[in-house]
Design a protein around this motif. Sequence first.
Motif, PDB file in Angstrom:
ATOM      1  N   GLY B  96       0.809  -1.209   0.000  1.00 17.67           N
ATOM      2  CA  GLY B  96       0.000   0.000   0.000  1.00 17.67           C
ATOM      3  C   GLY B  96       0.838   1.254   0.000  1.00 17.67           C
ATOM      4  O   GLY B  96       2.053   1.215  -0.187  1.00 17.67           O
ATOM      5  N   ALA B  97       0.181   2.386   0.216  1.00 17.09           N
ATOM      6  CA  ALA B  97       0.855   3.687   0.179  1.00 17.09           C
ATOM      7  C   ALA B  97       1.978   3.736   1.200  1.00 17.09           C
ATOM      8  O   ALA B  97       1.828   3.283   2.326  1.00 17.09           O
ATOM      9  N   GLY B  98       3.105   4.269   0.778  1.00 14.90           N
ATOM     10  CA  GLY B  98       4.250   4.378   1.659  1.00 14.90           C
ATOM     11  C   GLY B  98       5.148   3.166   1.657  1.00 14.90           C
ATOM     12  O   GLY B  98       6.206   3.161   2.269  1.00 14.90           O
ATOM     13  N   TYR B  99       4.734   2.128   0.961  1.00 12.17           N
ATOM     14  CA  TYR B  99       5.558   0.934   0.835  1.00 12.17           C
ATOM     15  C   TYR B  99       6.163   0.893  -0.563  1.00 12.17           C
ATOM     16  O   TYR B  99       5.567   1.327  -1.522  1.00 12.17           O
ATOM     17  N   GLY B 100       7.321   0.343  -0.654  1.00  9.68           N
ATOM     18  CA  GLY B 100       7.907   0.136  -1.963  1.00  9.68           C
ATOM     19  C   GLY B 100       7.296  -1.069  -2.637  1.00  9.68           C
ATOM     20  O   GLY B 100       6.428  -1.746  -2.085  1.00  9.68           O
ATOM     21  N   TYR B 101       7.719  -1.309  -3.826  1.00  6.95           N
ATOM     22  CA  TYR B 101       7.240  -2.445  -4.603  1.00  6.95           C
ATOM     23  C   TYR B 101       8.261  -3.576  -4.548  1.00  6.95           C
ATOM     24  O   TYR B 101       9.464  -3.350  -4.478  1.00  6.95           O
TER      25      TYR B 101
END
Lengths: 112, 112
Positions: B96-101
């Motif tokens: 989700g938002a704030g996490y890298g891929y």
Amino acid sequence: DQQVKQNSPSLSVQEGRISILNCDYTNSMFDYFLWYKKYPAEGPTFLISISSIKDKNEDGRFTVFLNKSAKHLSLHIVPSQPGDSAVYFCAASASGNEKLTFGTGTRLTIIP
Amino acid sequence: DAGITQSPRHKVTETGTPVTLRCHQTENHRYMYWYRQDPGHGLRLIHYSYGVKDTDKGEVSDGYSVSRSKTEDFLLTLESATSSQTSVYFCAGSGGAGYGYTFGSGTRLTVV
């Protein structure tokens, strides 16, 4: 409309020297920035990130600097090593938005 | 295998044929993405998913469709392949938002 720009498609640096990769963005809503590294025939891997509440984040040989007023960030690699030769992508996202917008990439070559 | 697995790794197909690329994850990522990588364009988002059966278009979605019938699998279909769809395709997942891929290793698709 390229919201994240890496204006240098390639960069060559002598081993042991500093590598500086640059990234500019246009969307003022972006507040989280990441760098990814990609080797041939592999997927990109996360390298380092920075939130807009900071202007610097350091992790070993890698440091990311963020200049919000200039909408510019840079990745410094010191000292550069042959294994750092790869394509580097800058990416950005806006608060609450899980999607990342990537730049076009910079191919870094470290010369032994 | 842990992480994100893409199949096939390489495929050559003829113009006009349908093609399905597969992405399987074992990390329970809620969000999943399909990107294509092309010289001079970096990584461009094709489609993404924010949950089972919840998908949306990215910036280059024309000619592509996706499906996500369970958390682990995210399929990308080229409905009628064209030469302009020759590219390297990457699947990614995130929390989700704030996490890298986390990226898969990519699928190199050639349309002849």
